[in-house]
Enzyme design. Structure first.
Site, PDB file in Angstrom:
ATOM      1  N   LYS A   1      -4.214  14.199  23.474  1.00 62.12           N
ATOM      2  CA  LYS A   1      -3.946  13.335  24.617  1.00 62.12           C
ATOM      3  C   LYS A   1      -3.039  14.047  25.620  1.00 62.12           C
ATOM      4  O   LYS A   1      -3.316  14.058  26.820  1.00 62.12           O
ATOM      5  CB  LYS A   1      -3.288  12.042  24.126  1.00 62.12           C
ATOM      6  CG  LYS A   1      -3.355  10.901  25.109  1.00 62.12           C
ATOM      7  CD  LYS A   1      -2.746   9.633  24.508  1.00 62.12           C
ATOM      8  CE  LYS A   1      -3.638   9.024  23.447  1.00 62.12           C
ATOM      9  NZ  LYS A   1      -2.941   8.037  22.605  1.00 62.12           N
TER      10      LYS A   1
ATOM     11  N   ARG B   1       3.105   6.865  23.769  1.00 62.89           N
ATOM     12  CA  ARG B   1       1.771   6.996  23.171  1.00 62.89           C
ATOM     13  C   ARG B   1       1.746   8.151  22.177  1.00 62.89           C
ATOM     14  O   ARG B   1       2.250   9.226  22.457  1.00 62.89           O
ATOM     15  CB  ARG B   1       0.741   7.268  24.269  1.00 62.89           C
ATOM     16  CG  ARG B   1       0.957   6.477  25.529  1.00 62.89           C
ATOM     17  CD  ARG B   1       0.084   6.952  26.684  1.00 62.89           C
ATOM     18  NE  ARG B   1      -1.337   6.780  26.422  1.00 62.89           N
ATOM     19  CZ  ARG B   1      -2.289   7.242  27.225  1.00 62.89           C
ATOM     20  NH1 ARG B   1      -1.971   7.926  28.321  1.00 62.89           N
ATOM     21  NH2 ARG B   1      -3.554   7.048  26.935  1.00 62.89           N
TER      22      ARG B   1
ATOM     23  N   GLY C   1      -7.144   4.345  16.997  1.00 64.46           N
ATOM     24  CA  GLY C   1      -6.518   3.162  16.418  1.00 64.46           C
ATOM     25  C   GLY C   1      -5.584   3.449  15.271  1.00 64.46           C
ATOM     26  O   GLY C   1      -5.087   2.526  14.631  1.00 64.46           O
TER      27      GLY C   1
ATOM     28  N   MET D   1      -2.657   5.155  15.316  1.00 61.64           N
ATOM     29  CA  MET D   1      -1.237   5.050  15.626  1.00 61.64           C
ATOM     30  C   MET D   1      -1.086   4.215  16.889  1.00 61.64           C
ATOM     31  O   MET D   1      -1.941   4.216  17.756  1.00 61.64           O
ATOM     32  CB  MET D   1      -0.643   6.435  15.767  1.00 61.64           C
ATOM     33  CG  MET D   1      -0.603   7.127  14.417  1.00 61.64           C
ATOM     34  SD  MET D   1       0.188   8.712  14.459  1.00 61.64           S
ATOM     35  CE  MET D   1      -1.144   9.714  15.015  1.00 61.64           C
TER      36      MET D   1
ATOM     37  N   ARG E   1     -11.037  12.921  26.829  1.00 61.99           N
ATOM     38  CA  ARG E   1     -11.216  13.762  25.648  1.00 61.99           C
ATOM     39  C   ARG E   1     -12.709  13.874  25.372  1.00 61.99           C
ATOM     40  O   ARG E   1     -13.503  13.103  25.917  1.00 61.99           O
ATOM     41  CB  ARG E   1     -10.512  13.162  24.436  1.00 61.99           C
ATOM     42  CG  ARG E   1     -11.089  11.826  24.055  1.00 61.99           C
ATOM     43  CD  ARG E   1     -10.422  11.231  22.825  1.00 61.99           C
ATOM     44  NE  ARG E   1     -10.908   9.877  22.603  1.00 61.99           N
ATOM     45  CZ  ARG E   1     -10.203   8.905  22.049  1.00 61.99           C
ATOM     46  NH1 ARG E   1      -8.969   9.118  21.659  1.00 61.99           N
ATOM     47  NH2 ARG E   1     -10.740   7.707  21.859  1.00 61.99           N
TER      48      ARG E   1
ATOM     49  N   HIS F   1     -13.389  -0.903  17.693  1.00 67.74           N
ATOM     50  CA  HIS F   1     -13.145  -0.054  16.528  1.00 67.74           C
ATOM     51  C   HIS F   1     -14.403   0.151  15.684  1.00 67.74           C
ATOM     52  O   HIS F   1     -14.757   1.263  15.321  1.00 67.74           O
ATOM     53  CB  HIS F   1     -12.032  -0.687  15.683  1.00 67.74           C
ATOM     54  CG  HIS F   1     -11.714   0.096  14.460  1.00 67.74           C
ATOM     55  ND1 HIS F   1     -12.283  -0.193  13.241  1.00 67.74           N
ATOM     56  CD2 HIS F   1     -10.937   1.178  14.273  1.00 67.74           C
ATOM     57  CE1 HIS F   1     -11.831   0.668  12.356  1.00 67.74           C
ATOM     58  NE2 HIS F   1     -11.019   1.503  12.950  1.00 67.74           N
TER      59      HIS F   1
ATOM     60  N   SER G   1     -25.404  35.059  -8.555  1.00 66.91           N
ATOM     61  CA  SER G   1     -25.420  33.788  -7.837  1.00 66.91           C
ATOM     62  C   SER G   1     -24.242  32.989  -8.373  1.00 66.91           C
ATOM     63  O   SER G   1     -24.142  32.742  -9.573  1.00 66.91           O
ATOM     64  CB  SER G   1     -26.732  33.055  -8.084  1.00 66.91           C
ATOM     65  OG  SER G   1     -26.688  31.804  -7.440  1.00 66.91           O
TER      66      SER G   1
ATOM     67  N   CYS H   1     -25.129  28.991  -5.560  1.00 65.08           N
ATOM     68  CA  CYS H   1     -26.109  27.931  -5.788  1.00 65.08           C
ATOM     69  C   CYS H   1     -25.453  26.644  -6.281  1.00 65.08           C
ATOM     70  O   CYS H   1     -26.121  25.707  -6.665  1.00 65.08           O
ATOM     71  CB  CYS H   1     -27.178  28.391  -6.763  1.00 65.08           C
ATOM     72  SG  CYS H   1     -26.535  28.781  -8.389  1.00 65.08           S
TER      73      CYS H   1
ATOM     74  N   TYR I   1     -26.294  34.789   1.003  1.00 68.41           N
ATOM     75  CA  TYR I   1     -26.938  33.509   1.282  1.00 68.41           C
ATOM     76  C   TYR I   1     -26.210  32.376   0.570  1.00 68.41           C
ATOM     77  O   TYR I   1     -25.427  32.604  -0.359  1.00 68.41           O
ATOM     78  CB  TYR I   1     -28.414  33.532   0.856  1.00 68.41           C
ATOM     79  CG  TYR I   1     -28.621  33.592  -0.644  1.00 68.41           C
ATOM     80  CD1 TYR I   1     -28.638  32.418  -1.403  1.00 68.41           C
ATOM     81  CD2 TYR I   1     -28.779  34.807  -1.300  1.00 68.41           C
ATOM     82  CE1 TYR I   1     -28.801  32.460  -2.779  1.00 68.41           C
ATOM     83  CE2 TYR I   1     -28.954  34.854  -2.675  1.00 68.41           C
ATOM     84  CZ  TYR I   1     -28.958  33.690  -3.410  1.00 68.41           C
ATOM     85  OH  TYR I   1     -29.101  33.729  -4.763  1.00 68.41           O
TER      86      TYR I   1
END
Ligand code: ADP
Ligand code: MG
Ligand code: MG
Length: 954
Positions: A78, A148, A157, A159, A392, A510, A841, A908, A928
Site C-alpha cells: 500500500k 492503515r 481484511g 488488518m 495494487r 470479502h 529419480s 517423481c 526434469y
C-alpha cells in the site's frame, strides 16, 4: 532471466542429456546457496536493518514521495503504491509510511520503538500538518488522518484501518466549524471511536453496535442516515461511557497518543489469528512485518456530492477488458466492502458525478499502463473532488489471469515472458475444475440469483458455519458454505467448501475477493435468501433449505438452484479429450498459447506419474513429455489380476512362483505396450515392484472372521483350507513396520524372478513397438536402494533379460537402468550408486519420511500442533523441506554427477507438482520433474517461473 548455457558436450550421450540439454552441472553448484538462503534467521535480518537503515519513516505529499514502487519490502504494498501514485502526479492525500523494519524492530525491542524513531515520526506529523494546513487537535482546522496497515503482500481484511484519527472533544467542534456540518462532524467522531475502540482498545464491536442501536431506536431511526447531529452526539456520549466502563480509562483525547496507540495496534495486528491463518494459507513468511500508513483524511461522507468506491481496471472474474467496480454515495471507508449497504455499479458514477468519473477512468488506465497489470483501486470523492487512496495488482481468478496475460501481450503491453509471471502456476488448476453440464443445469429451475463473484460449478450439502464446513469436509462430505456475509474468520471454511454463497455484499466483498483468489466458486449478494444461521436454515422462492440439504450454484452466472446437479470436466479437459474442437474454445486457445510460452523458456523437463495407458495419454495431452514414474504394482489391482499375484505370493517354492509369474507376464506386457505407445517415444521410467507383498493379500482380521464363520456354519472344507493357508501366509508376511520392511529392492533381491518377469514384460513390449517401427525409450528403475550392491544385483538381472529379449526378437533398443534415491543412505552414497545407476529419480515422499522419521500416514496427528507452534511452517510432504531433505537432494546431485557426468536426474515424488518445490529442483539442477497428469500444466508454468528466476509470491 536464466541464461541459456551451451549445450552439453558431444560426449554427453543422448539419454543422459536432459530433455532440453540444460546447464545442469552449473546449477548444481547453486544448490548449497539455495539451502542456505532458506534458513536466513530473522534476528540477523533485524540486526542488518538496524545497522544499515537510519530511515524508518517515508513521506509523500504534493507530487513528491520519498518512496516508490520498488520499495514494497520497506513500505509494504500500500505504501509503495501511494508513493508511486504521488510521484505520478495523481491526487493522493498526503501522509507518511512507517516502514516494515520499524515493525520488526518494535517486536524485537519488546513492543516499543526507540525514541529516535518516535522523533522521526513526529517530524513527519509536523510536516503533514504543514502540507495539510491543519493541526492535530485544533478547534478550527483539526488534522485528521487514517492509520492503515500494509504488508508487502496484500492481505485483504486481515488488518484493520482506523479512520478520522485526531478527533477529540475539541477537534470535533473544529471539524464542525470548518465544514459547517455538525452531523457529519459527530458521525465522523463516532465512527472513529468505534474503530479505535474495537481495533486498538479491543472492545467487542457488538458493544458499540448495541449502544448505536439504542440511540437509533430512541430516535425512531431505521438506518444510520436517519440520525441527525443530536443522535450522533448522543452516540458519542454513550461510546465514551462504554470505553470508561470497559477499560477503566477515558477515551484518549491526545491525538499523538491516539496515533501511537493506533500504530502499535497495526503492528500488533500482524500477529492476530486471522493474519496468521492467511499467511499460512498463502505461504507468506511471518517475519516480514507490516508497514503503517498515516494519511490525511478525505471525506466521502459529506453529502450526496461525495462518495467512495473500489474497482478494477478489468473484470477480475472473467478477465474481460471492461471497467469494473462499485461505489456508494455519501459513504466512508469500508462501507462498500462491508456488505452492509449494497453498492452501485461503477458505470453509474458517470451519471452521478461525470467529472470525477472521467478522471477516474483516465487515472486508472494510466495506472494499468504504468504497472502493466490489472489494477485494483480505491478512491474517495469529497465534494466532487476525486482522490486516489490505493492501487495494487488486482487479485483474479485463474481463468481471468490467463485471459489478462494473453490480452496484455496482444495489446503490446507485455512480452510473453513478462505475461507468464502474471499467472500463478497453482491457479491454472482452476481452469481444469468441473462445470455443470449445460443440459442438466438447464433442466433445474433457478431458485434465485446472486452476483457471479468467482466462476466454477459448486454442488454440495449446505452448512452455515466455517466450523461445520471443516468438520463435514473432514468426513469426506462435499459442502457449500452459506452465510449472510463472510468475514475473514470464515477463511478456513471457505478453503474446504465446494463453493460459497452469501446473501449480502457486492463483487468486491470479502467472500468475492477471497473466493476468486482461492478459485472457490462464489455467488454473493443473493439478496432474496433469508438466512437463519441460528436455526441453520435458509428460505428462498417459497422453499426452506436445511443444513445438510443439497444446493448447486454457478459462480460464472450467479444462478442458484435446489438439489444436486452433476458437474462435468472443464472446457480445456474436453478439448484435450477430443470432445470439443480447439476452435470452439477461446479459453483453451489462450491456455495453450500461454503454456507454449512457458515451454519456450523453461529448462526443466516435465514428465508425469502415470500407470495406465489412458492416464499416459491424458498426461501427454497436458504436455508431459515422458513418464517419470510408472508404478507397476498399480497394474496388479486390475480385474482378474489380484488372484494371479496372490497365487505368486502363496507359492512356497521357486517353481510355483515362476509359474504364477508367467501368468502375469502377458498382462504387464500389455500395459507397458500401451504406456510406451501413449508417450510417442518419450522416455518412460518403469519402477519394479515396490510395496510389501502383504498389501496384495486380504487383511488378517478379515480372514480370521471369515474362517470363524466358515467353521461355525460348517462351510465348504476346501474353501476353509484355502483360507487357512492364506491366513498362515498373511501371518508370515506380517510386519511391525511395513514401510521400513520387506519392500522395494529388497523384494527383488529375495525374489529375483519377480524382477526378471517385470524386465521381460518391459523389453518384450518395447521390442514389439520397435518392430512396429515406433520409438521407445524404457528406463528401468529399482526402488529403495541404499547400497550400491543392491542396485548391482538387480541391474545384472535387467541387463541379462534385456539381452535375451533383444536376441529373441532380433531388435535392438536403447534403455537405461537407474534407481530411486529415497533412502537417506542412497543420497549419502550417491557417488557409489552412480557407478551403477544411469539415472536417479528422487523419491521425495519416502526421502522426506525417512529423513524426518515422520510417517506420511501418521503425520496428520501432529502436523497441526507443529504448525501452530511454528516448529514447521509447511507440510513437508507437500512442499519440500529445502533445508534438510533438500540438502540430501543437492548432495546426491553433486555426488552423482561427479561419478557420472551424464547421469540423468529427476524427481517423481508428490513435490514434483508443487510450484515452490519446483523452484528448488530447478536451482539444484535436476533435468526434469514428474507429477500427476493434472498438475502438468502447473508444473510447466512453475518451471518457466523458475527459469525466469522469480521467487514464489513475488
Ligand atoms: P484495506 O487494506 O483493508 O483495504 P485500507 O487501508 O485500504 O484498508 O482502508 C480501507 C478504506 O478506508 C479505504 O478503501 C478508504 O475508503 C478508506 N480510507 C483509508 N484512508 C483514507 C483516507 N486518508 N481518507 C479517506 N478514506 C480513507
Ligand atoms: Mg484498501
Ligand atoms: Mg518410495
Amino acid at each position: 532471466m536464466a541464461k541459456k548455457t551451451a549445450k552439453t558436450t558431444k560426449k554427453g550421450t543422448k539419454q543422459a542429456k536432459g530433455p532440453k540439454g540444460k546447464p545442469a552441472v552449473k546449477r548444481a553448484a547453486t544448490a548449497a546457496r539455495a539451502v542456505k538462503a532458506a534458513k536466513k534467521p530473522v534476528k540477523a535480518a533485524v540486526k542488518a536493518v538496524k545497522k544499515a537503515a537510519a530511515k524508518y519513516v517515508y513521506g509523500f505529499a504534493d507530487g513528491k514521495a520519498e518512496g516508490n514502487r520498488t520499495m514494497k519490502d520497506v513500505l509494504g504494498g500500500k505504501g509503495s503504491g501511494l508513493a508511486e501514485m504521488t510521484n505520478a502526479g495523481l491526487p493522493v492525500p498526503p501522509g507518511f509510511t512507517i516502514s516494515t523494519a520499524a515493525c520488526n524492530l518494535w517486536y524485537a525491542e519488546g513492543r516499543k520503538l526507540p525514541q529516535s524513531i518516535e522523533d522521526e515520526m513526529m517530524a513527519h506529523v509536523r510536516r503533514l500538518e504543514k502540507a495539510a494546513g491543519a493541526t492535530f487537535g485544533s478547534t478550527d482546522n483539526p488534522l485528521l488522518v487514517s492509520v492503515r496497515s500494509g504488508a508487502k503482500f496484500s492481505m485483504p481484511g486481515m488488518m484493520d484501518t482506523i479512520l478520522n484519527l485526531g478527533l477529540n472533544d475539541a477537534a470535533v467542534e473544529g471539524l464542525k466549524a470548518r465544514t459547517q456540518n455538525g452531523r457529519f462532524a459527530y458521525d465522523s467522531y463516532r465512527r472513529f471511536m468505534q474503530m479505535f475502540g474495537n481495533v486498538v482498545l479491543e472492545i467487542p464491536k457488538e458493544k458499540f453496535e448495541h449502544e448505536f442501536e439504542a440511540v437509533k431506536h430512541a430516535h425512531g431511526a431505521k438506518v444510520d442516515t436517519d440520525l441527525g447531529e443530536d443522535g450522533m452526539r448522543e452516540t458519542v456520549s454513550r461510546y465514551k461511557r462504554l470505553v470508561q466502563r470497559e477499560t477503566g480509562k477515558p477515551f484518549p483525547q491526545d491525538p499523538v497518543q491516539q496515533l501511537t496507540m493506533a500504530r502499535d495496534a497495526v503492528f500488533r495486528s500482524w500477529n492476530n489469528e486471522r493474519a496468521i491463518t492467511y499467511r499460512r494459507i498463502y505461504e507468506i513468511p511471518d517475519h516480514i512485518g507490516t508497514a503503517v500508513n498515516v494519511q490525511l483524511m478525505v471525506f466521502g461522507n459529506t453529502g450526496d456530492r461525495s462518495g467512495t468506491g473500489v474497482g478494477f481496471t478489468r473484470n477480475p472474474a472473467t478477465g474481460a477488458n471492461e471497467f469494473f467496480g462499485e461505489f456508494l454515495v455519501n459513504a466512508q471507508g469500508e462501507d462498500v466492502v462491508a456488505g452492509i449497504r449494497t453498492p452501485r455499479p461503477i458505470t453509474e458514477l458517470a451519471e452521478v458525478m461525470p467529472k470525477a468519473y472521467k478522471q477516474l477512468r483516465e487515472f486508472t488506465s494510466r495506472l494499468e499502463r504504468h504497472y502493466k497489470d490489472i489494477q485494483d483501486f480505491e478512491f474517495t470523492i469529497e465534494n466532487e473532488q476525486l482522490y486516489m487512496l490505493q492501487t495494487r495488482s488486482g487479485k483474479r481468478t485463474g481463468y481471468a489471469a490467463v485471459v489478462i496475460a494473453t490480452d496484455l501481450v496482444q495489446e503490446g503491453l507485455l512480452t510473453p515472458n513478462e505475461a507468464l509471471l502474471l499467472v500463478e502456476p497453482a491457479s491454472l488448476s482452476q481452469l481444469l475444475a468441473p462445470m455443470f453440464n449445460p443440459a442438466d443445469w438447464k433442466k433445474v429451475p433457478v431458485a434465485t440469483k446472486g452476483l457471479p463473484a468467482s466462476p466454477g460449478a459448486a454442488s454440495g450439502q449446505v452448512v452455515f458455519s466455517a466450523e461445520q464446513a471443516v468438520a463435514w469436509a473432514a468426513e469426506g462430505k462435499k459442502v457449500v458454505l452459506v452465510r449472510k456475509e463472510t468475514a475473514p474468520d470464515d477463511i478456513h471454511g471457505m478453503e474446504v467448501a465446494q463453493g460459497v454463497l452469501t446473501a449480502t455484499g457486492g463483487m468486491t466483498s470479502h467472500a468475492a475477493v477471497v473466493g476468486r483468489q482461492m478459485g472457490r466458486p462464489s455467488v454473493v449478494g443473493a439478496g432474496a435468501l433469508r438466512i437463519d444461521e441460528q436455526a441453520k436454515t435458509f428460505s428462498v422462492a417459497g422453499q426452506t433449505v436445511k443444513e445438510g440439504d443439497y444446493i448447486s450454484f454457478d459462480g460464472l452466472t450467479g444462478e442458484v438452484k435446489f438439489g444436486k446437479v452433476a458437474t462435468s470436466p472443464s472446457e480445456i479437459l474436453q478439448v484435450l479429450a477430443g470432445k470439443m474442437k480447439p476452435a470452439e474454445s477461446p479459453i483453451y486457445r489462450r491456455f495453450s498459447t500461454l503454456l507454449g510460452w512457458a515451454d519456450q523458456v523453461r529448462t526443466l523437463g516435465i514428465r508425469a506419474n502415470a500407470d495406465q495407458p489412458d492416464q499416459s495419454e491424458l498426461a501427454y495431452a497436458f504436455g508431459a513429455r515422458g513418464i517419470g514414474l510408472c508404478r507397476t504394482e498399480h497394474m496388479f489391482f486390475g480385474e482378474g489380476r489380484i488372484e494371479k499375484i496372490q497365487r505368486m505370493i502363496l507359492a512356497d517354492n521357486e517353481k510355483d512362483r515362476r509359474q504364477a509369474l508367467a501368468g502375469l507376464l502377458p498382462l504387464q506386457r500389455g500395459d507397458f505396450y500401451g504406456v510406451f505407445k501413449a508417450m510417442h517415444g518419450e522416455p518412460v521410467t518403469i519402477r519394479t515392484i515396490d510395496p510389501p507383498l502383504h498389501e496384495f493379500l486380504p487383511k488378517r482380521e478379515e480372514l480370521m472372521v471369515e474362517i470363524a464363520k466358515l467353521e461355525a456354519t460348517g462351510g465348504d472344507q476346501k474353501v476353509l483350507a484355502e483360507k487357512r493357508t492364506l491366513l498362515h501366509r498373511v501371518e508370515q508376511l506380517h510386519e511391525f513396520n511395513p514401510m521400513l520392511g520387506h519392500r522395494g529392492v529388497r523384494l527383488g533381491i529375495t525374489y529375483p524372478e519377480i524382477t526378471e518377469m517385470q524386465a521381460r514384460a518391459i523389453f518384450e513390449a518395447a521390442c514389439q513397438l520397435a518392430k512396429e517401427g515406433l520409438k521407445v525409450t524404457p528406463e528401468v528403475m529399482i526402488p529403495l536402494v541404499g547400497l550400491v550392491k543392491e542396485l548391482r544385483d538387480q541391474k545384472i538381472i535387467v541387463d541379462r533379460v534385456a539381452a535375451e529379449v533383444m536376441k529373441e526378437t532380433g531388435v535392438k533398443i536403447q534403455y537405461l537402468v537407474g534407481t530411486m534415491i529415497e533412502v537417506p543412505r542412497g543420497a549419502l552414497t550417491a557417488d557409489e550408486i552412480a557407478s551403477e545407476a544411469q539415472f536417479f529419480s528422487f523419491g521425495t515422499n519416502d526421502l522426506t519420511q525417512m529423513t524426518f522419521g515422520f510417517s506420511r500416514d501418521d503425520i496428520g496427528k501432529f502436523l497441526a500442533s507443529y504448525q501452530e507452534r511454528k516448529i514447521l511452517d509447511r507440510d513437508p510432504f507437500q512442499s519440500i523441506d529445502t533445508v534438510g531433505v533438500g540438502q540430501l537432494v543437492a548432495m546426491a546431485v553433486e555426488k552423482g554427477r561427479k561419478t557420472r557426468p551424464t547421469i540423468k536426474l529427476g524427481v517423481c515424488g508428490e513435490h514434483g507438482g508443487d510450484p515452490s518445490s519446483i523452484h528448488f529442483f530447478h536451482k539444484v539442477g535436476l533435468n526434469y520433474v514428474s507429477c500427476s497428469p493434472y498438475r502438468v500444466p502447473v508444473a510447466r508454468l512453475a518451471a518457466a517461473h523458475a527459469a525466469l528466476s522469480v521467487k514464489v509470491g513475488d
